[in-house]
Design a protein around this motif. Sequence first.
Motif, PDB file in Angstrom:
ATOM      1  N   ALA A 332       0.828  -1.210   0.000  1.00  0.00           N
ATOM      2  CA  ALA A 332       0.000   0.000   0.000  1.00  0.00           C
ATOM      3  C   ALA A 332       0.854   1.248   0.000  1.00  0.00           C
ATOM      4  CB  ALA A 332      -0.935  -0.011   1.218  1.00  0.00           C
ATOM      5  N   VAL A 333       1.916   1.251   0.818  1.00  0.00           N
ATOM      6  CA  VAL A 333       2.778   2.443   0.891  1.00  0.00           C
ATOM      7  C   VAL A 333       3.574   2.614  -0.393  1.00  0.00           C
ATOM      8  CG1 VAL A 333       4.679   3.507   2.148  1.00  0.00           C
ATOM      9  CG2 VAL A 333       2.887   2.327   3.395  1.00  0.00           C
ATOM     10  N   VAL A 334       4.011   1.499  -0.970  1.00  0.00           N
ATOM     11  CA  VAL A 334       4.846   1.580  -2.163  1.00  0.00           C
ATOM     12  C   VAL A 334       4.016   1.908  -3.405  1.00  0.00           C
ATOM     13  CG1 VAL A 334       6.348   0.253  -3.691  1.00  0.00           C
ATOM     14  CG2 VAL A 334       6.597   0.050  -1.208  1.00  0.00           C
ATOM     15  N   LEU A 335       2.851   1.273  -3.523  1.00  0.00           N
ATOM     16  CA  LEU A 335       2.067   1.392  -4.750  1.00  0.00           C
ATOM     17  C   LEU A 335       0.925   2.397  -4.664  1.00  0.00           C
ATOM     18  CD1 LEU A 335       1.815  -2.424  -5.610  1.00  0.00           C
ATOM     19  CD2 LEU A 335       3.512  -0.765  -6.416  1.00  0.00           C
ATOM     20  N   LEU A 336       0.447   2.686  -3.448  1.00  0.00           N
ATOM     21  CA  LEU A 336      -0.738   3.540  -3.311  1.00  0.00           C
ATOM     22  C   LEU A 336      -0.436   4.819  -2.538  1.00  0.00           C
ATOM     23  CD1 LEU A 336      -3.342   0.758  -2.406  1.00  0.00           C
ATOM     24  CD2 LEU A 336      -2.828   1.710  -4.668  1.00  0.00           C
ATOM     25  N   ALA A 337       0.807   5.290  -2.607  1.00  0.00           N
ATOM     26  CA  ALA A 337       1.175   6.485  -1.844  1.00  0.00           C
ATOM     27  C   ALA A 337       0.341   7.689  -2.267  1.00  0.00           C
ATOM     28  CB  ALA A 337       2.665   6.779  -2.023  1.00  0.00           C
ATOM     29  N   ALA A 338       0.090   7.833  -3.558  1.00  0.00           N
ATOM     30  CA  ALA A 338      -0.697   8.975  -4.038  1.00  0.00           C
ATOM     31  C   ALA A 338      -2.117   8.928  -3.492  1.00  0.00           C
ATOM     32  CB  ALA A 338      -0.719   8.986  -5.565  1.00  0.00           C
ATOM     33  N   LEU A 339      -2.690   7.720  -3.359  1.00  0.00           N
ATOM     34  CA  LEU A 339      -4.039   7.592  -2.805  1.00  0.00           C
ATOM     35  C   LEU A 339      -4.057   7.901  -1.316  1.00  0.00           C
ATOM     36  CD1 LEU A 339      -6.994   6.782  -3.161  1.00  0.00           C
ATOM     37  CD2 LEU A 339      -6.310   4.393  -2.785  1.00  0.00           C
ATOM     38  N   LEU A 340      -3.045   7.421  -0.585  1.00  0.00           N
ATOM     39  CA  LEU A 340      -2.994   7.656   0.852  1.00  0.00           C
ATOM     40  C   LEU A 340      -2.850   9.147   1.160  1.00  0.00           C
ATOM     41  CD1 LEU A 340      -0.675   4.720   2.014  1.00  0.00           C
ATOM     42  CD2 LEU A 340      -3.171   4.824   2.023  1.00  0.00           C
ATOM     43  N   GLU A 341      -2.181   9.883   0.276  1.00  0.00           N
ATOM     44  CA  GLU A 341      -1.984  11.311   0.503  1.00  0.00           C
ATOM     45  C   GLU A 341      -3.279  12.118   0.340  1.00  0.00           C
ATOM     46  OE1 GLU A 341       1.121  12.198  -2.242  1.00  0.00           O
ATOM     47  OE2 GLU A 341       2.710  11.907  -0.746  1.00  0.00           O
ATOM     48  N   ARG A 342      -4.330  11.479  -0.124  1.00  0.00           N
ATOM     49  CA  ARG A 342      -5.635  12.153  -0.238  1.00  0.00           C
ATOM     50  C   ARG A 342      -6.429  12.085   1.072  1.00  0.00           C
ATOM     51  NH1 ARG A 342      -6.527  14.208  -5.685  1.00  0.00           N
ATOM     52  NH2 ARG A 342      -5.051  13.080  -7.021  1.00  0.00           N
ATOM     53  N   ILE A 343      -5.992  11.267   2.008  1.00  0.00           N
ATOM     54  CA  ILE A 343      -6.757  11.065   3.244  1.00  0.00           C
ATOM     55  C   ILE A 343      -6.633  12.290   4.140  1.00  0.00           C
ATOM     56  CG2 ILE A 343      -6.945   9.661   5.336  1.00  0.00           C
ATOM     57  CD1 ILE A 343      -5.843   7.310   3.739  1.00  0.00           C
ATOM     58  N   PRO A 344      -7.734  12.856   4.619  1.00  0.00           N
ATOM     59  CA  PRO A 344      -7.650  13.989   5.551  1.00  0.00           C
ATOM     60  C   PRO A 344      -7.131  13.529   6.914  1.00  0.00           C
ATOM     61  CG  PRO A 344      -9.823  13.841   4.514  1.00  0.00           C
ATOM     62  CD  PRO A 344      -9.116  12.562   4.224  1.00  0.00           C
ATOM     63  N   VAL A 345      -6.243  14.317   7.506  1.00  0.00           N
ATOM     64  CA  VAL A 345      -5.732  14.003   8.838  1.00  0.00           C
ATOM     65  C   VAL A 345      -6.873  13.999   9.853  1.00  0.00           C
ATOM     66  CG1 VAL A 345      -4.254  14.864  10.691  1.00  0.00           C
ATOM     67  CG2 VAL A 345      -3.419  14.857   8.339  1.00  0.00           C
ATOM     68  N   ALA A 346      -7.865  14.883   9.659  1.00  0.00           N
ATOM     69  CA  ALA A 346      -9.002  14.948  10.579  1.00  0.00           C
ATOM     70  C   ALA A 346      -9.773  13.632  10.612  1.00  0.00           C
ATOM     71  CB  ALA A 346      -9.932  16.088  10.168  1.00  0.00           C
ATOM     72  N   SER A 347      -9.800  12.909   9.492  1.00  0.00           N
ATOM     73  CA  SER A 347     -10.497  11.632   9.449  1.00  0.00           C
ATOM     74  C   SER A 347      -9.782  10.596  10.309  1.00  0.00           C
ATOM     75  CB  SER A 347     -10.601  11.146   8.006  1.00  0.00           C
ATOM     76  OG  SER A 347     -11.230   9.890   7.946  1.00  0.00           O
ATOM     77  N   LEU A 348      -8.451  10.557  10.237  1.00  0.00           N
ATOM     78  CA  LEU A 348      -7.692   9.642  11.089  1.00  0.00           C
ATOM     79  C   LEU A 348      -7.841  10.026  12.557  1.00  0.00           C
ATOM     80  CD1 LEU A 348      -4.427   9.220   8.978  1.00  0.00           C
ATOM     81  CD2 LEU A 348      -6.422   7.722   9.080  1.00  0.00           C
ATOM     82  N   ALA A 349      -7.914  11.327  12.842  1.00  0.00           N
ATOM     83  CA  ALA A 349      -8.168  11.767  14.210  1.00  0.00           C
ATOM     84  C   ALA A 349      -9.528  11.270  14.687  1.00  0.00           C
ATOM     85  CB  ALA A 349      -8.098  13.294  14.296  1.00  0.00           C
ATOM     86  N   GLY A 350     -10.519  11.270  13.800  1.00  0.00           N
ATOM     87  CA  GLY A 350     -11.825  10.738  14.148  1.00  0.00           C
ATOM     88  C   GLY A 350     -11.768   9.260  14.499  1.00  0.00           C
ATOM     89  N   VAL A 351     -10.955   8.489  13.764  1.00  0.00           N
ATOM     90  CA  VAL A 351     -10.771   7.069  14.072  1.00  0.00           C
ATOM     91  C   VAL A 351     -10.230   6.897  15.483  1.00  0.00           C
ATOM     92  CG1 VAL A 351      -9.470   4.988  13.479  1.00  0.00           C
ATOM     93  CG2 VAL A 351     -10.471   6.387  11.664  1.00  0.00           C
ATOM     94  N   LEU A 352      -9.233   7.699  15.849  1.00  0.00           N
ATOM     95  CA  LEU A 352      -8.626   7.582  17.167  1.00  0.00           C
ATOM     96  C   LEU A 352      -9.555   8.071  18.271  1.00  0.00           C
ATOM     97  CD1 LEU A 352      -4.906   8.525  16.503  1.00  0.00           C
ATOM     98  CD2 LEU A 352      -5.873   6.290  17.007  1.00  0.00           C
ATOM     99  N   ILE A 353     -10.341   9.098  17.989  1.00  0.00           N
ATOM    100  CA  ILE A 353     -11.316   9.549  18.996  1.00  0.00           C
ATOM    101  C   ILE A 353     -12.321   8.432  19.286  1.00  0.00           C
ATOM    102  CG2 ILE A 353     -13.262  11.124  19.371  1.00  0.00           C
ATOM    103  CD1 ILE A 353     -11.609  13.291  17.979  1.00  0.00           C
ATOM    104  N   TYR A 354     -12.788   7.779  18.253  1.00  0.00           N
ATOM    105  CA  TYR A 354     -13.720   6.663  18.440  1.00  0.00           C
ATOM    106  C   TYR A 354     -13.048   5.537  19.222  1.00  0.00           C
ATOM    107  CZ  TYR A 354     -17.388   3.314  17.252  1.00  0.00           C
ATOM    108  OH  TYR A 354     -18.407   2.400  17.321  1.00  0.00           O
ATOM    109  N   THR A 355     -11.778   5.252  18.897  1.00  0.00           N
ATOM    110  CA  THR A 355     -11.020   4.236  19.629  1.00  0.00           C
ATOM    111  C   THR A 355     -10.821   4.650  21.077  1.00  0.00           C
ATOM    112  OG1 THR A 355      -9.851   3.637  17.590  1.00  0.00           O
ATOM    113  CG2 THR A 355      -8.879   2.906  19.656  1.00  0.00           C
ATOM    114  N   GLY A 356     -10.522   5.944  21.308  1.00  0.00           N
ATOM    115  CA  GLY A 356     -10.318   6.438  22.659  1.00  0.00           C
ATOM    116  C   GLY A 356     -11.551   6.282  23.519  1.00  0.00           C
TER     117      GLY A 356
END
Length: 513
Positions: A332-356
């Motif tokens: 994923a990191v090697v082949l899909l780096a351009a796709l991963l760079e589209r992810i908003p940081v706020a969305s990952l923060a939402g994942v962690l808030i839900y986990t918290g």
Amino acid sequence: MNQETIKSTLPRDLMASVVVFLVALPLCMGIAIASGMPPAKGVVTGIIGGLVVGWLAGAPLQVSGPAAGLTVLVFELVQQHGAAMLGPILLLAGALQWVAGRLKWGCWFRVTAPAVVYGMLAGIGILIVLSQLHVMMDAKPEASGLGNLSAFPAALWAALPFSGGGDGMIAASLGLLTIVCMAAWDRLKPQRLRLLPGALLGVAAATLVGLWLELDVRRVEVPDNLADAITWLRPTDLLALADPTLLVAALALAFIASAETLLSAAAVDRMHQGPRADFDRELAAQGVGNMLCGMLGALPMTGVIVRSSANVQAGARTRLSAMLHALWLLAAVVLLAALLERIPVASLAGVLIYTGFKLIDLRALRQLGRYGRMAMLIHVVTALTIVATDLLTGVLVGFALTLAQLAWQASRLKINLIHEGRRIELRMQGAATFLKVPQLSRALESVPPDAWLQVPMEHLRYIDHACMELLEEWQRSNAPQGARLIIEPRALTRRVEGRRRQAAHLAGLAEGN
């Protein structure tokens, strides 16, 4: 493993590895960002956790990688000592884990009061929520839990459109969308799609909405070359371990990572009927993995229950599933780096808030109530101390309260006087130690000086020399009035302080009176 076994288990392991990969990818990046590190560092840890630890693991169905439970500690270390010092700290912590595993100390890392463990997880959950609320608004979190709490009103005001901001609230809306998707999927997901992780759907929804509306929000940064995410440990960095604060940090990291790993392994054992975990081997494998992470400048790892439970539920049969999920992370990191760079940081923060919020398990607190209010108090005090100070202090306070509770219970003594004419029974239940001399003395003062005092030992767990001497002193001082002390010798050798011959001497002395 023979060829026939591989053929029968490979389809299940392959499917399970894809499920674990989909769960692990957003968590690896989100935990890295919450730890104050680039997201690719978390992916490197996930790859090492799958390929290396998965191969060496004593718990074959457990998945290792960056853990939300270490986020707070790593963030504190990075803020205090810098990202460069995380490598030597992690190298030493991993070495301690490896040595502990080789010495077969794995079981001792599990000797942790549940009230302290659940309180630690709740405190970590609160800190994750407080810090990621700022990240979800594209703001920088503070270095402490109280700092994040006090700065939240100002950060919220700055994010509102009518205050001159607005970008922060746009980012927060994507984080909230992620949380809503995860919560809805957990409640409403169809049985046929139950293995599809809610975190992936939430991040995908937020990413698509952000791209569709062309929202100007902070997005994930992924290096063009994964080698750029690796920061090799320099020999000169090891000299910093002469600093006592770094040694304490390594000890704390090793203990917390080991406790979380082995508690997770025990939980995974309860989910399947396969081979049981070898805790010493698992601990040594975690040590090897963390030493490698330290050498590569990645995040620390533990065995993680979210990915492990997904692995078991997806039908994994062998350690091959955990190893394959690491290959998908690498691809994923090697082949899909351009796709991963589209992810908003706020969305990952939402994942962690839900986990918290899931770490703040109120059901665990209610279950502790079945064992008394003290267990609930230890849970709450541990969590609040972690929020008010730091992770290590909170855990130490929790342990101190647990030891105080044990000391209090061990020294409890209930005394009853049962009158039967001249004969009086002094019935003691619990432990008669020097701490209870005043209580025993007051009871003896109420005994008539000419009484025949009978002292059964069957209800006592322990009696020390201070209490025995007090009983003998009562007999000596009241002997002229006809007092007698009758100590029942049954099981005396198991309960009285001192050697067997001392117990026999006291029994003979009591009978002679």
